[in-house]
Design an enzyme around this catalytic site. Sequence first.
Site, PDB file in Angstrom:
ATOM      1  N   CYS A   2      -9.210  -2.952   3.340  1.00 29.45           N
ATOM      2  CA  CYS A   2     -10.234  -3.942   3.018  1.00 29.45           C
ATOM      3  C   CYS A   2     -11.464  -3.223   2.497  1.00 29.45           C
ATOM      4  O   CYS A   2     -11.903  -2.223   3.055  1.00 29.45           O
ATOM      5  CB  CYS A   2     -10.648  -4.827   4.179  1.00 29.45           C
ATOM      6  SG  CYS A   2      -9.335  -5.824   4.846  1.00 29.45           S
ATOM      7  N   ARG A  27      -8.483  -0.107  -1.535  1.00 34.70           N
ATOM      8  CA  ARG A  27      -8.433  -0.305  -0.084  1.00 34.70           C
ATOM      9  C   ARG A  27      -7.667  -1.573   0.298  1.00 34.70           C
ATOM     10  O   ARG A  27      -7.324  -1.764   1.472  1.00 34.70           O
ATOM     11  CB  ARG A  27      -9.843  -0.396   0.467  1.00 34.70           C
ATOM     12  CG  ARG A  27     -10.680   0.821   0.207  1.00 34.70           C
ATOM     13  CD  ARG A  27     -12.066   0.630   0.768  1.00 34.70           C
ATOM     14  NE  ARG A  27     -12.042   0.605   2.214  1.00 34.70           N
ATOM     15  CZ  ARG A  27     -12.182   1.676   2.987  1.00 34.70           C
ATOM     16  NH1 ARG A  27     -12.369   2.840   2.440  1.00 34.70           N
ATOM     17  NH2 ARG A  27     -12.139   1.583   4.291  1.00 34.70           N
ATOM     18  N   TRP A  73      -6.934  -6.604   2.546  1.00 39.25           N
ATOM     19  CA  TRP A  73      -5.571  -6.163   2.857  1.00 39.25           C
ATOM     20  C   TRP A  73      -5.212  -6.905   4.134  1.00 39.25           C
ATOM     21  O   TRP A  73      -5.762  -6.627   5.195  1.00 39.25           O
ATOM     22  CB  TRP A  73      -5.524  -4.649   3.065  1.00 39.25           C
ATOM     23  CG  TRP A  73      -4.144  -4.101   3.215  1.00 39.25           C
ATOM     24  CD1 TRP A  73      -3.334  -3.661   2.218  1.00 39.25           C
ATOM     25  CD2 TRP A  73      -3.415  -3.926   4.428  1.00 39.25           C
ATOM     26  NE1 TRP A  73      -2.135  -3.223   2.744  1.00 39.25           N
ATOM     27  CE2 TRP A  73      -2.160  -3.378   4.089  1.00 39.25           C
ATOM     28  CE3 TRP A  73      -3.688  -4.178   5.776  1.00 39.25           C
ATOM     29  CZ2 TRP A  73      -1.179  -3.071   5.045  1.00 39.25           C
ATOM     30  CZ3 TRP A  73      -2.718  -3.885   6.728  1.00 39.25           C
ATOM     31  CH2 TRP A  73      -1.486  -3.335   6.356  1.00 39.25           C
ATOM     32  N   ASN A  99     -13.948  -5.778   7.851  1.00 42.87           N
ATOM     33  CA  ASN A  99     -12.841  -4.838   7.692  1.00 42.87           C
ATOM     34  C   ASN A  99     -12.489  -4.356   9.084  1.00 42.87           C
ATOM     35  O   ASN A  99     -13.362  -3.940   9.830  1.00 42.87           O
ATOM     36  CB  ASN A  99     -13.322  -3.663   6.813  1.00 42.87           C
ATOM     37  CG  ASN A  99     -12.324  -2.531   6.747  1.00 42.87           C
ATOM     38  OD1 ASN A  99     -11.158  -2.697   7.069  1.00 42.87           O
ATOM     39  ND2 ASN A  99     -12.787  -1.375   6.320  1.00 42.87           N
ATOM     40  N   GLY A 100     -11.212  -4.437   9.458  1.00 49.06           N
ATOM     41  CA  GLY A 100     -10.807  -4.003  10.800  1.00 49.06           C
ATOM     42  C   GLY A 100      -9.989  -5.077  11.478  1.00 49.06           C
ATOM     43  O   GLY A 100      -9.525  -6.014  10.825  1.00 49.06           O
ATOM     44  N   GLU A 485       7.959  14.243   0.277  1.00 49.46           N
ATOM     45  CA  GLU A 485       6.830  13.737  -0.502  1.00 49.46           C
ATOM     46  C   GLU A 485       7.309  13.115  -1.816  1.00 49.46           C
ATOM     47  O   GLU A 485       6.812  12.068  -2.239  1.00 49.46           O
ATOM     48  CB  GLU A 485       5.826  14.881  -0.737  1.00 49.46           C
ATOM     49  CG  GLU A 485       4.621  14.539  -1.577  1.00 49.46           C
ATOM     50  CD  GLU A 485       3.761  13.400  -1.046  1.00 49.46           C
ATOM     51  OE1 GLU A 485       3.950  12.952   0.091  1.00 49.46           O
ATOM     52  OE2 GLU A 485       2.911  12.923  -1.816  1.00 49.46           O
ATOM     53  N   LYS A 489       6.702   9.250  -2.868  1.00 43.78           N
ATOM     54  CA  LYS A 489       6.074   8.824  -4.137  1.00 43.78           C
ATOM     55  C   LYS A 489       6.959   7.779  -4.816  1.00 43.78           C
ATOM     56  O   LYS A 489       6.471   6.779  -5.318  1.00 43.78           O
ATOM     57  CB  LYS A 489       5.880   9.995  -5.108  1.00 43.78           C
ATOM     58  CG  LYS A 489       4.818  11.014  -4.810  1.00 43.78           C
ATOM     59  CD  LYS A 489       3.422  10.504  -4.754  1.00 43.78           C
ATOM     60  CE  LYS A 489       3.086   9.919  -3.445  1.00 43.78           C
ATOM     61  NZ  LYS A 489       2.319  10.436  -2.455  1.00 43.78           N
ATOM     62  N   GLU A 492       6.983   4.358  -2.805  1.00 44.01           N
ATOM     63  CA  GLU A 492       5.741   3.592  -2.678  1.00 44.01           C
ATOM     64  C   GLU A 492       5.262   2.985  -3.990  1.00 44.01           C
ATOM     65  O   GLU A 492       4.670   1.919  -3.979  1.00 44.01           O
ATOM     66  CB  GLU A 492       4.638   4.375  -1.955  1.00 44.01           C
ATOM     67  CG  GLU A 492       4.111   5.593  -2.638  1.00 44.01           C
ATOM     68  CD  GLU A 492       3.091   6.368  -1.789  1.00 44.01           C
ATOM     69  OE1 GLU A 492       2.512   5.827  -0.845  1.00 44.01           O
ATOM     70  OE2 GLU A 492       2.874   7.553  -2.102  1.00 44.01           O
ATOM     71  N   HIS A 508      25.394  15.426   6.957  1.00 46.62           N
ATOM     72  CA  HIS A 508      25.444  14.674   8.212  1.00 46.62           C
ATOM     73  C   HIS A 508      25.114  13.202   8.004  1.00 46.62           C
ATOM     74  O   HIS A 508      24.628  12.544   8.921  1.00 46.62           O
ATOM     75  CB  HIS A 508      24.503  15.313   9.237  1.00 46.62           C
ATOM     76  CG  HIS A 508      24.854  16.731   9.530  1.00 46.62           C
ATOM     77  ND1 HIS A 508      25.947  17.084  10.288  1.00 46.62           N
ATOM     78  CD2 HIS A 508      24.299  17.896   9.115  1.00 46.62           C
ATOM     79  CE1 HIS A 508      26.033  18.403  10.352  1.00 46.62           C
ATOM     80  NE2 HIS A 508      25.044  18.924   9.637  1.00 46.62           N
ATOM     81  N   LYS A 607      -4.991   2.365   0.476  1.00 47.39           N
ATOM     82  CA  LYS A 607      -5.239   3.809   0.471  1.00 47.39           C
ATOM     83  C   LYS A 607      -5.787   4.299   1.797  1.00 47.39           C
ATOM     84  O   LYS A 607      -5.440   5.366   2.262  1.00 47.39           O
ATOM     85  CB  LYS A 607      -6.228   4.148  -0.644  1.00 47.39           C
ATOM     86  CG  LYS A 607      -6.475   5.623  -0.730  1.00 47.39           C
ATOM     87  CD  LYS A 607      -6.419   6.109  -2.135  1.00 47.39           C
ATOM     88  CE  LYS A 607      -6.314   7.605  -2.202  1.00 47.39           C
ATOM     89  NZ  LYS A 607      -4.931   8.075  -2.161  1.00 47.39           N
TER      90      LYS A 607
HETATM   91  C1  G6P Z   1      -2.037   5.546   3.380  1.00 53.79           C
HETATM   92  C2  G6P Z   1      -2.061   6.007   1.946  1.00 53.79           C
HETATM   93  C3  G6P Z   1      -1.344   7.339   1.813  1.00 53.79           C
HETATM   94  C4  G6P Z   1      -1.956   8.363   2.766  1.00 53.79           C
HETATM   95  C5  G6P Z   1      -1.974   7.852   4.199  1.00 53.79           C
HETATM   96  C6  G6P Z   1      -2.813   8.749   5.090  1.00 53.79           C
HETATM   97  O1  G6P Z   1      -0.749   5.219   3.754  1.00 53.79           O
HETATM   98  O2  G6P Z   1      -1.457   5.038   1.124  1.00 53.79           O
HETATM   99  O3  G6P Z   1      -1.453   7.803   0.491  1.00 53.79           O
HETATM  100  O4  G6P Z   1      -1.210   9.543   2.701  1.00 53.79           O
HETATM  101  O5  G6P Z   1      -2.568   6.555   4.255  1.00 53.79           O
HETATM  102  O6  G6P Z   1      -4.137   8.693   4.649  1.00 53.79           O
HETATM  103  P1  G6P Z   1      -5.192   9.813   4.867  1.00 53.79           P
HETATM  104  O7  G6P Z   1      -6.434   9.291   4.219  1.00 53.79           O
HETATM  105  O8  G6P Z   1      -5.366   9.951   6.359  1.00 53.79           O
HETATM  106  O9  G6P Z   1      -4.698  11.054   4.261  1.00 53.79           O
END
Ligand code: G6P
Length: 612
Positions: A2, A27, A73, A99-100, A485, A489, A492, A508, A607
């Site tokens: 948010c 956000r 969000w 927000n929260g 990772e 990517k 997501e 396995h 994010k």
């Molecule tokens: C969210 C974001 C990710 C990020 C994760 C941790 O899920 O979409 O891209 O890696 O949070 O966020 P941080 O700010 O703690 O690295």
Amino acid sequence: MCGIVGYIGNKEAFPIIINGLKRLEYRGYDSAGIALVQNGIVQYKKQGKVADLEQFSCTKNTSGSIGIGHTRWATHGEPNDVNAHPHTSMHGKFTIIHNGIIENYSSLCRQLAERGAYKCASETDTEILANLIEYVYEKEHVSAEKAVRIALSQVEGAYGLLVLCADEPDKIIAARNGSPLVIGVGNGEYFLASDATPIVEYTNRIIYLNDKEIAVISKHELSLKTLFNDTLTPIIQELDLDIECIEKAGFDHFMQKEIFEQPKSITDTFRGRASKNPPEIYLGGLYNVMDKLDKADRIIVVACGTSWHAGLVGEYAIEELARIPVEVEYASEFRYRNPIIRANDVVIAISQSGETADTLAAVRLAKNAGATVIGVCNVVGSSITRETDAGVYTHAGPEIGVASTKAFTAQVTVLTMMALFLGKRRKELATERYEELITELYNVPALIEEILLDNEKYLHVARLYKDAPNSIYLGRGILFPVALEGALKMKEISYIHAEGYPAAEMKHGPIALIDENMPVIIIATKDKSYDKVVSNIQEVKARKGKVIAVVSKGDTVIAQLADHVFEVPECDSFIAPLTTVVPLQLLSYHVAVLRACNVDQPRNLAKSVTVE
Ligand code: G6P
């Protein structure tokens, strides 16, 4: 999670707030709304993006020099016009954005219902809070500020909150507990936001609100207090952030820009910390905890998402180069499982935003248990940086794309520097090897420049596999986290199911999935496991899987076996996570673009995850 923006001054608030919400859209982006002080308080809300709200409002009266806005969000209640913020209390006195999460919202709701005929129009926890503030205000006959303070004393949970009161229309009340809020100080005007990005184009003078603080802001005055009514002196800090850093600069997407920025962001991250002549690492941010680090029996890394993957790379590097045992924990698990934390443990919290709720809670838990806590964060002044004992910033610059790219490589750069630094201090690393790795680290930006030149190739392969419903990513050793990772990517941003596995684990389980339709992306650069990875590729090919291999430049063996190869310049295996991840970032990027996905704002994600 948010985004919140507020403005109070002499300018038109609407464009400032809309512009700010667009900057904060990473956000949350399922609905948006704005409230403006006119003759009374008006509000416009819309499901969808901030642009939808802007479009919706353009035929309405958007005048006013005081206002608050929100991009959501969803946590409580589906994304729709009604659940969008702002929310106004039942008798229309208070309009708030939040927000929260208000954790005790159902008991507050019950209590309010028992006390009177309070009914909520939305399904949100926020509306309950608006009603609670109004209830206190009307019952106790107190000022708006006091009503907010009393109401918040009954609230459990996290909030970054902006409040307008119809009876006191010349002010905005802001409060924080757990969800970030910053105030920009202009000339006869104030800007409020969840982070500094909407503010930087107007002022670089910033006040960070701390937990359990409340600010009452009018055009010419800001008063700061604790929620317990103790007066505080606001501390204005200078923000070092350029507006260019938060623009797309000619790229189609922020994610694309951020991938291409990596040579610079990595250079910025090791600038002043790694010298080339003589090869040396200086981590000034750790000096005040050096005695603890020297004595540390164990390092525990806590993080979420991509940052957790960076932590795994750090585990391989620190264990091997500095011979310190490392455990990497999901912050969300760590905080709730009563972990064993000893005074001689050093906890490293990795977080791009520095605001992730679970990572912040893990930091607090570790500190309370007596551990030394180090932050590896990107956002300067963020909550985690302010609560840790020491830290090393990743100087990646603002990362706007929800899928993390340059923050990951900056985090890995910091952790590699830490591994080298600790390895030297603990005399586990021969000088020659130490110097060799620093020199290699120095070369990384040039290597990535070279990898980026192959962009057309990643696009070509993306075209071939964009419709695959599944994919498997494999890597071994320090490249296993890179496989994780790469898979993250892909899933997501393109919504293709992708799994990352240690290459040897394929036998396995995942091998059962392999057929002629399954793309298997294997990181197979030259290192000590090379032969074993070649065997893994053969196992995939024997089952007709499609192999896309990331290989060291000039590798002819895998070029014969694989369907496609992405070449990266040869480098040490401790450096390879920084290079091999780049083709995987670009592969996902192109697949997502070809599938017409919203690359920078993938569905359901945010994010900065400031709720549990
Ligand atoms: C969210 C974001 C990710 C990020 C994760 C941790 O899920 O979409 O891209 O890696 O949070 O966020 P941080 O700010 O703690 O690295």
